[in-house]
Write a protein that holds these residues in place. Structure first.
Motif, short mmCIF file in Angstrom:
data_model
loop_
_atom_site.label_atom_id
_atom_site.label_comp_id
_atom_site.label_asym_id
_atom_site.label_seq_id
_atom_site.Cartn_x
_atom_site.Cartn_y
_atom_site.Cartn_z
N THR A 96 0.71 -1.14 0.02
CA THR A 96 -0.03 0.11 0.02
C THR A 96 0.99 1.14 -0.03
OG1 THR A 96 -0.31 -0.29 2.55
CG2 THR A 96 -2.20 -0.81 1.14
N THR A 97 2.16 1.00 0.01
CA THR A 97 3.12 2.54 -0.17
C THR A 97 3.18 2.58 -1.66
OG1 THR A 97 4.99 1.00 -0.10
CG2 THR A 97 4.35 2.10 1.86
N GLN A 98 2.88 1.81 -2.57
CA GLN A 98 2.74 1.92 -4.04
C GLN A 98 1.44 2.76 -4.63
OE1 GLN A 98 5.73 0.92 -5.86
NE2 GLN A 98 6.31 0.61 -3.59
N LEU A 99 1.39 3.64 -5.27
CA LEU A 99 0.45 4.48 -5.67
C LEU A 99 -0.44 3.57 -6.57
CD1 LEU A 99 -1.17 7.20 -5.60
CD2 LEU A 99 0.36 7.93 -7.22
N SER A 100 0.32 3.03 -7.18
CA SER A 100 -0.46 2.13 -8.45
C SER A 100 -1.29 1.12 -7.92
CB SER A 100 0.55 1.41 -9.35
OG SER A 100 1.22 0.29 -8.35
N ILE A 101 -1.12 0.55 -6.69
CA ILE A 101 -1.72 -0.33 -6.08
C ILE A 101 -2.96 0.16 -5.27
CG2 ILE A 101 -1.99 -2.23 -4.15
CD1 ILE A 101 -0.48 -3.25 -6.12
N ASN A 102 -2.73 1.34 -4.81
CA ASN A 102 -4.00 2.12 -4.07
C ASN A 102 -4.94 2.58 -5.13
OD1 ASN A 102 -2.67 1.61 -1.73
ND2 ASN A 102 -1.53 3.53 -1.60
N MET A 103 -4.59 3.00 -6.31
CA MET A 103 -5.37 3.44 -7.32
C MET A 103 -6.21 2.50 -8.19
SD MET A 103 -5.16 6.79 -7.34
CE MET A 103 -5.86 7.10 -9.17
N ALA A 104 -5.41 1.14 -7.86
CA ALA A 104 -6.16 0.01 -8.48
C ALA A 104 -7.40 -0.39 -7.57
CB ALA A 104 -5.15 -1.19 -8.74
N LEU A 105 -7.19 -0.16 -6.38
CA LEU A 105 -8.28 -0.40 -5.28
C LEU A 105 -9.44 0.56 -5.17
CD1 LEU A 105 -5.99 -1.69 -2.38
CD2 LEU A 105 -7.40 -3.11 -4.09
N ALA A 106 -9.03 1.99 -5.57
CA ALA A 106 -9.83 3.13 -5.39
C ALA A 106 -10.73 3.14 -6.51
CB ALA A 106 -9.24 4.00 -4.97
N VAL A 107 -10.00 3.15 -7.74
CA VAL A 107 -10.83 3.75 -9.05
C VAL A 107 -11.86 2.73 -9.24
CG1 VAL A 107 -10.48 3.82 -11.56
CG2 VAL A 107 -8.72 4.95 -10.00
N PRO A 108 -11.87 1.44 -9.27
CA PRO A 108 -12.99 0.69 -9.60
C PRO A 108 -14.28 0.72 -8.79
CG PRO A 108 -10.74 -0.78 -9.73
CD PRO A 108 -10.74 0.57 -9.08
N LEU A 150 -15.01 15.84 -8.80
CA LEU A 150 -15.47 14.34 -8.65
C LEU A 150 -14.38 13.42 -9.42
CD1 LEU A 150 -17.93 12.40 -8.61
CD2 LEU A 150 -18.66 13.10 -10.74
N LEU A 151 -13.65 13.70 -10.36
CA LEU A 151 -12.64 13.01 -10.89
C LEU A 151 -11.54 12.69 -10.14
CD1 LEU A 151 -13.03 14.07 -14.79
CD2 LEU A 151 -13.98 12.17 -13.72
N ILE A 152 -11.25 13.57 -9.40
CA ILE A 152 -10.25 13.62 -8.49
C ILE A 152 -10.15 12.68 -7.23
CG2 ILE A 152 -10.08 15.59 -6.90
CD1 ILE A 152 -7.53 16.44 -8.02
N ARG A 153 -11.50 12.45 -6.89
CA ARG A 153 -11.60 11.64 -5.61
C ARG A 153 -10.86 10.19 -5.57
NH1 ARG A 153 -18.33 11.88 -4.59
NH2 ARG A 153 -18.28 14.04 -3.95
N PRO A 154 -10.73 9.31 -6.59
CA PRO A 154 -10.03 8.30 -6.52
C PRO A 154 -8.58 8.50 -6.42
CG PRO A 154 -10.73 8.42 -8.68
CD PRO A 154 -11.40 9.44 -8.07
N LEU A 155 -8.05 9.72 -6.96
CA LEU A 155 -6.61 9.95 -6.96
C LEU A 155 -6.23 10.59 -5.36
CD1 LEU A 155 -3.78 10.62 -7.99
CD2 LEU A 155 -4.71 12.97 -8.79
N ALA A 156 -7.26 11.42 -4.93
CA ALA A 156 -7.08 11.81 -3.45
C ALA A 156 -7.12 10.53 -2.48
CB ALA A 156 -8.11 12.67 -3.02
N LEU A 157 -7.68 9.55 -2.91
CA LEU A 157 -7.86 8.35 -1.72
C LEU A 157 -6.46 7.60 -2.07
CD1 LEU A 157 -11.66 6.72 -2.63
CD2 LEU A 157 -10.63 7.61 -0.54
#
Length: 227
Positions: A96-108, A150-157
């Protein structure tokens, strides 16, 4: 030789194969499986108590239709908590220190809530893009601003979870390195620094659990807006 402080966040590899997949799947083996007996052991009882309380706290404000997401959100919470806590152990890696992993969990999940709102109640979902009573001249600007928010919400997460865990791990490594080099020079200062390191580690344990809870709580709030 001075090692890079960010080397600890690189995904380990074995014979050229990334071990991040092992780090993602290993936590699931640590959870005890529920049994069919009337009375369970202490681990299963504690796990059931934790899941029931967290699920009740997150999903009580939601409408009954949102309770269908309880299993998904609870599983995500348990996964994040286990990954964050296991990453504090020596010789481990925190996915979870990898932004790609967190984005993969948040965006879908975020995208699923948006699609759900657009399908079931499009008027209500689109009304969030334009507050009531907005002057005519400000309508295009506010629509653009609300769309970006609205679009920036998953990035913020993803950035929130990544930044908090990365900052904590870096601070622990810096203080631990300072205490190690101060032992032969100033043992008293090194002892005080080690005491500070213990307190910081306890704080990081709390941060690991709180950030996982905040991640799932914000997703539930996005779900609440679209049901």
């Amino acid at each position: 030789m001075i090692l890079n402080l960010f080397d600890q966040f690189m995904s380990p590899t074995l014979m050229g194969v990334p071990l991040i997949f092992v780090a993602l799947t290993l936590p699931w083996t640590l959870f005890p499986k529920p049994c069919k007996r009337w009375l369970g052991n202490r681990s299963i009882t504690l796990q059931s108590w934790f899941i029931n309380n967290i699920t009740k706290q997150i999903f009580t404000p939601l409408k009954p239709k949102g309770h269908e997401w309880a299993m998904l959100m609870t599983s995500l919470l348990l996964l994040l908590i286990s990954l964050n806590l296991l990453g504090l152990l020596p010789y481990t890696f925190t996915p979870t220190t990898q932004l790609s992993i967190n984005m993969a969990l948040a965006v879908p999940i975020w995208l699923a809530t948006v699609i759900l709102g657009m399908r079931n109640q499009p008027d209500h979902s689109l009304s969030h893009l334009l507050p009531e009573g907005t002057p005519t001249l400000l309508i295009p600007i506010l629509v653009v601003i609300e769309t970006i928010s609205l679009l920036i919400r998953p990035l913020a997460l993803g950035v929130r979870l990544t930044a908090n865990l990365t900052a904590g791990h870096l601070l622990i490594q810096l203080i631990a390195s300072g205490a190690y080099f101060l032992i032969p020079l100033m043992p008293t200062v090194a002892l005080l620094t080690s005491s500070l390191l213990v307190l910081l580690t306890l704080l990081e344990v709390a941060v690991a659990m709180i950030q996982a809870y905040v991640f799932v709580l914000l997703l539930s709030l996005y779900l609440q807006e679209n049901i």
